[in-house]
Structures are given as C-alpha cells and as structure tokens.
Design a protein around this motif. Structure first.
Motif, PDB file in Angstrom:
ATOM      1  N   VAL A  37       0.829  -1.212   0.000  1.00 11.06           N
ATOM      2  CA  VAL A  37       0.000   0.000   0.000  1.00 11.06           C
ATOM      3  C   VAL A  37       0.859   1.257   0.000  1.00 11.06           C
ATOM      4  O   VAL A  37       2.050   1.233   0.328  1.00 11.06           O
ATOM      5  CB  VAL A  37      -0.922   0.023   1.237  1.00 11.06           C
ATOM      6  N   GLU A  38       0.226   2.351  -0.371  1.00 13.65           N
ATOM      7  CA  GLU A  38       0.858   3.663  -0.231  1.00 13.65           C
ATOM      8  C   GLU A  38       1.036   3.970   1.253  1.00 13.65           C
ATOM      9  O   GLU A  38       0.292   3.477   2.101  1.00 13.65           O
ATOM     10  CB  GLU A  38      -0.002   4.742  -0.882  1.00 13.65           C
ATOM     11  N   ARG A  39       1.995   4.809   1.545  1.00 15.04           N
ATOM     12  CA  ARG A  39       2.323   5.107   2.943  1.00 15.04           C
ATOM     13  C   ARG A  39       1.443   6.251   3.470  1.00 15.04           C
ATOM     14  O   ARG A  39       1.928   7.327   3.834  1.00 15.04           O
ATOM     15  CB  ARG A  39       3.810   5.438   3.057  1.00 15.04           C
ATOM     16  N   THR A  40       0.139   5.993   3.489  1.00 19.56           N
ATOM     17  CA  THR A  40      -0.823   6.967   4.015  1.00 19.56           C
ATOM     18  C   THR A  40      -1.814   6.241   4.911  1.00 19.56           C
ATOM     19  O   THR A  40      -2.115   5.053   4.689  1.00 19.56           O
ATOM     20  CB  THR A  40      -1.602   7.671   2.894  1.00 19.56           C
ATOM     21  N   PRO A  41      -2.369   6.937   5.919  1.00 16.80           N
ATOM     22  CA  PRO A  41      -3.364   6.284   6.788  1.00 16.80           C
ATOM     23  C   PRO A  41      -4.571   5.787   6.010  1.00 16.80           C
ATOM     24  O   PRO A  41      -5.115   4.719   6.319  1.00 16.80           O
ATOM     25  CB  PRO A  41      -3.742   7.384   7.779  1.00 16.80           C
ATOM     26  N   GLU A  42      -4.991   6.543   4.984  1.00 11.82           N
ATOM     27  CA  GLU A  42      -6.173   6.176   4.224  1.00 11.82           C
ATOM     28  C   GLU A  42      -5.952   4.880   3.452  1.00 11.82           C
ATOM     29  O   GLU A  42      -6.806   3.975   3.461  1.00 11.82           O
ATOM     30  CB  GLU A  42      -6.549   7.308   3.254  1.00 11.82           C
ATOM     31  N   ALA A  43      -4.786   4.759   2.781  1.00 13.21           N
ATOM     32  CA  ALA A  43      -4.492   3.544   2.015  1.00 13.21           C
ATOM     33  C   ALA A  43      -4.348   2.340   2.938  1.00 13.21           C
ATOM     34  O   ALA A  43      -4.793   1.229   2.611  1.00 13.21           O
ATOM     35  CB  ALA A  43      -3.219   3.749   1.196  1.00 13.21           C
ATOM     36  N   ILE A  44      -3.738   2.559   4.094  1.00  8.45           N
ATOM     37  CA  ILE A  44      -3.565   1.471   5.059  1.00  8.45           C
ATOM     38  C   ILE A  44      -4.923   1.002   5.581  1.00  8.45           C
ATOM     39  O   ILE A  44      -5.202  -0.200   5.652  1.00  8.45           O
ATOM     40  CB  ILE A  44      -2.664   1.928   6.216  1.00  8.45           C
ATOM     41  N   ALA A  45      -5.789   1.956   5.919  1.00  9.88           N
ATOM     42  CA  ALA A  45      -7.128   1.603   6.422  1.00  9.88           C
ATOM     43  C   ALA A  45      -7.917   0.844   5.365  1.00  9.88           C
ATOM     44  O   ALA A  45      -8.593  -0.153   5.668  1.00  9.88           O
ATOM     45  CB  ALA A  45      -7.871   2.861   6.858  1.00  9.88           C
ATOM     46  N   ASP A  46      -7.854   1.293   4.113  1.00  9.57           N
ATOM     47  CA  ASP A  46      -8.578   0.615   3.034  1.00  9.57           C
ATOM     48  C   ASP A  46      -8.098  -0.835   2.870  1.00  9.57           C
ATOM     49  O   ASP A  46      -8.901  -1.756   2.688  1.00  9.57           O
ATOM     50  CB  ASP A  46      -8.388   1.370   1.718  1.00  9.57           C
ATOM     51  N   ALA A  47      -6.756  -1.042   2.923  1.00  6.29           N
ATOM     52  CA  ALA A  47      -6.208  -2.389   2.744  1.00  6.29           C
ATOM     53  C   ALA A  47      -6.580  -3.302   3.903  1.00  6.29           C
ATOM     54  O   ALA A  47      -6.890  -4.491   3.707  1.00  6.29           O
ATOM     55  CB  ALA A  47      -4.689  -2.309   2.599  1.00  6.29           C
TER      56      ALA A  47
END
Length: 390
Positions: free
Chosen positions: A339-349
């Motif tokens: 994932v991209e290193r962002t809270p949003e991308a991490i939460a989505d994954a």
C-alpha cells in the motif's frame, strides 16, 4: 572443505537484550551446526566513559561476561569506548583497537579462514581492518539500515563503500537491497542475495480464535512488530484506526517513539483500542501472530523484515509498504497487500483484507521457501567459495 569462521557482529543478543540481533544469532547457529564450519562469534559491546557507563542499560552491558557459551556458540564480548549519539565514524577505529588483540590471539591458537561480518556498519569497516591485520578475506552482509542510513550519511558513506570494495564477497537480504547497494556505487556482481530463514516448526498455523481467547482479545486484531521508531511508521497505523472502528491494534516493540504514539492515540480518541506490548520475547511471538488477523508494518525503509516472514509462516497476511524486498516476498495475492504510505491507504487495505480473508494455508505457503536450512546452505557455499578463491 572445513573452514574456520570469525563471525563479527555488533547485533547479537545477550542476557540484557535477548531480542537484539536474534536473526544474526540464528544464522550463526545454523552455520555452526554444519560440519564444514567452525564458528567463533565476537560481539563487541560499546560503552560510554565513566560515569555514563554506570547508568541504566549500560550498567547491564558492563555486567556481561567477556566470554560465554550462548546457545551452542562460543561468544566473546569485548568492550570498546563510544560517545553516545555522536560516535558514528569514531566507532570503527575504537572497536578495531579494542578487539584486535583478542582476534590476534585467537588467530594464533587456531587460524581463521574468513571473517563473516553480519552488518555493514560498523562491522564492515572493522572487518576490513582485521582482514588487513591478519591477511585473511572477509564478507559483509547488508540488512537494511546499515545501507539506507549509514551508507548515505556524509560521515560514514565512504567507510561503507571502501569496506564493500575490499570485501571478497558481499551478501544482501533481498534483491531490492542489492539494488540499493548498487546505487551507492557498490559492484552488484559481488553481491549475492541471501534470504533470511524462519523456524517453520515454531511459527506455524494454530487456531486463531483460540489464540485470541487465550490473550483476552475479540474482534479484528491488527499486529505490528517492530521497534517503536519513526521509520517503522506506527503513527500511520494509529492514524488509520478512526476509520477502522472495530479493530484492536497491537504494537510489539519498544523505543523512544512510544510517548509520541500514546499522545497521538489520545488526540484521536483511539487509545482504548491500542495495546503496547513492549519487547516481546522472540519465542512468544508465534502466539501473538496467531491471534492477529493482519500484520501491518508501514515502514519507510526495510531490507526484508523478518517479522514479515514470521507472520506469513503463521498464516497471517501482511499490509506493508513498497519497501525493500516487499515485492519479492508477496508473490501471490493471498500473502497480503502493498500500500501507499498513508493512513487512508492502510485503512482501506486492512478493511478489504478483513472483509475477504485469505486461506491461511495459502498464506503460510509464501514463507515455506525461507528456511534456515537454505540460509545455511547458501552461507556455507558463499564462505567456502571465498576461501577457495584466495
């Protein structure tokens, strides 16, 4: 051909730090188990001048024996002077001066054939100096921060490159690490990819719900194993939690970043859903991996994190960033998501993985190629090749 190996490592566990460099120790034990290799470990310990050496963790290091049998290995722990937070470049000369008399004595008693340095700084430049003094070849292994940090700092990068130039052979924990070394000007033809191992009998599939119950957890659990330092990105996991309302986040590791993470959790109102586990003894990690639905580690840089492989061996999928050997490891969709290193991308994954969890046996199969036997075979062949080519 039997070879007498001097393993040099500033990353090696001791009574006061049982988890410190545990994978270096495991690799050394695998090498020593081979009839083709005799292994002596020198694990230098840096101590500041008195009275700083009397404080806290340094007092525990001062109490370590100068020589001991550590899990089937003979380990010497000579001390050398350091300047905390400012030593860097000076550690190479100080460590060399401190350990050279011991190395000379051991070499006279039973000559070493090769030096196996387990980290690129300061171990690599020190091995270079020992090699010159004794007239024997050396190898250095790159693991992560030794290249990404010490290999790029103005004060130490020349030392790293020179140690690589003079080495008879080089190892890297992943092909991505090999490419990082090449970008520093290190000859890629000298570098052999040498993957870590995992104890598949220890890190194994067990019942997840039973593991959660034994630890007092319920609902989705996300685990992060790594030192609490900014580079590991635990703050991104904390920031992702508001978008994951049912998730419990477990942080296994210790470090100076803990207070920052605790404050951030309070600001976001998620402190009740975070468990700080501290430094978990390595032999207790399997049951925590077993209880986790996901292992997440949004690092800024890595070589090939051992915790990634251990999680997979326990059937726990990963959510990790595109660093180091991530793409070499996650060679199938069941293993996890990059994932991209962002809270949003991490939460989505995390949300997507929890909604459609992969088959745990399929996850585990990703780790089956990372055995200590394969690691030992490759290391013996590498060192024997160096000795034979002299």
């Amino acid at each position: 051909m039997t070879i007498n190996v001097l393993t040099l490592s500033t990353l090696f566990p001791d009574m006061s730090r049982p988890n410190f460099g545990v994978f270096v120790e495991r690799q050394a034990r695998e090498l020593a188990s081979r009839p083709e290799a005799d292994v002596t470990v020198i694990a230098p310990v840096g101590l500041p001048p008195w009275p700083l050496s009397l404080a806290g963790r340094y007092a525990r290091l001062r109490a370590l024996p100068a020589k001991e049998r550590w899990r089937e290995l003979t380990v010497y722990r000579p001390t050398f002077p350091i300047i905390p937070k400012f030593g860097g470049r000076t550690n190479v000369a100080a460590m060399t001066r401190a350990i050279l008399p011991l190395v000379r004595r051991l070499h006279v008693e039973k000559p070493f054939d090769v030096i196996d340095a387990s980290f690129f700084f300061p171990d690599g430049p020190v091995a270079q100096r020992l090699s010159r003094a004794l007239g024997i070849p050396y190898s250095v292994k790159a693991r992560g921060a030794d290249i990404h940090y010490w290999g790029t700092r103005k004060s130490t990068r020349k030392l790293v490159r020179r140690a690589a130039e003079d080495a008879a052979g080089l190892l890297a924990v992943s092909d991505a690490m090999r490419r990082s070394m090449a970008r520093l000007g290190i000859d890629p033809e000298k570098i052999r990819v040498h993957y870590t191992g995992v104890d598949l009998d220890t890190f194994e599939l067990t019942d997840r719900e039973a593991a959660k119950a034994a630890l007092g957890f319920s609902g989705p659990v996300v685990l992060c194993v790594g030192a609490l330092i900014p580079r590991k990105g635990q703050d991104l996991l904390v920031r992702a939690l508001p978008d994951l309302p049912d998730v419990t986040l477990l942080l296994a590791g210790q470090g100076s970043y803990r207070r920052t993470l605790e404050n951030l959790a309070q600001e976001l109102g998620v402190e009740r859903r975070i468990g700080f586990l501290g430094s978990v003894p390595h032999h207790k990690l399997p049951r925590i991996f077993a209880a986790a639905d996901i292992m997440a580690l949004p690092s800024e840089s890595e070589g090939l994190a051992n915790a990634w492989v251990e999680a997979l061996a326990c059937g726990t999928p990963l959510v990790i960033t595109d660093v180091g050997g991530a793409r070499e490891l996650l060679d199938r969709p069941e293993a996890g998501r990059i994932v991209e290193r962002t809270p949003e991308a991490i939460a989505d994954a995390i949300h997507a993985t929890l909604a459609d969890p992969p088959d745990r046996q399929a996850v585990r199969e990703t780790a089956l190629r990372f055995t200590w036997s394969a690691n030992g075979d490759a290391l013996v062949a590498h060192l024997q090749g160096i000795v034979a080519s002299r």
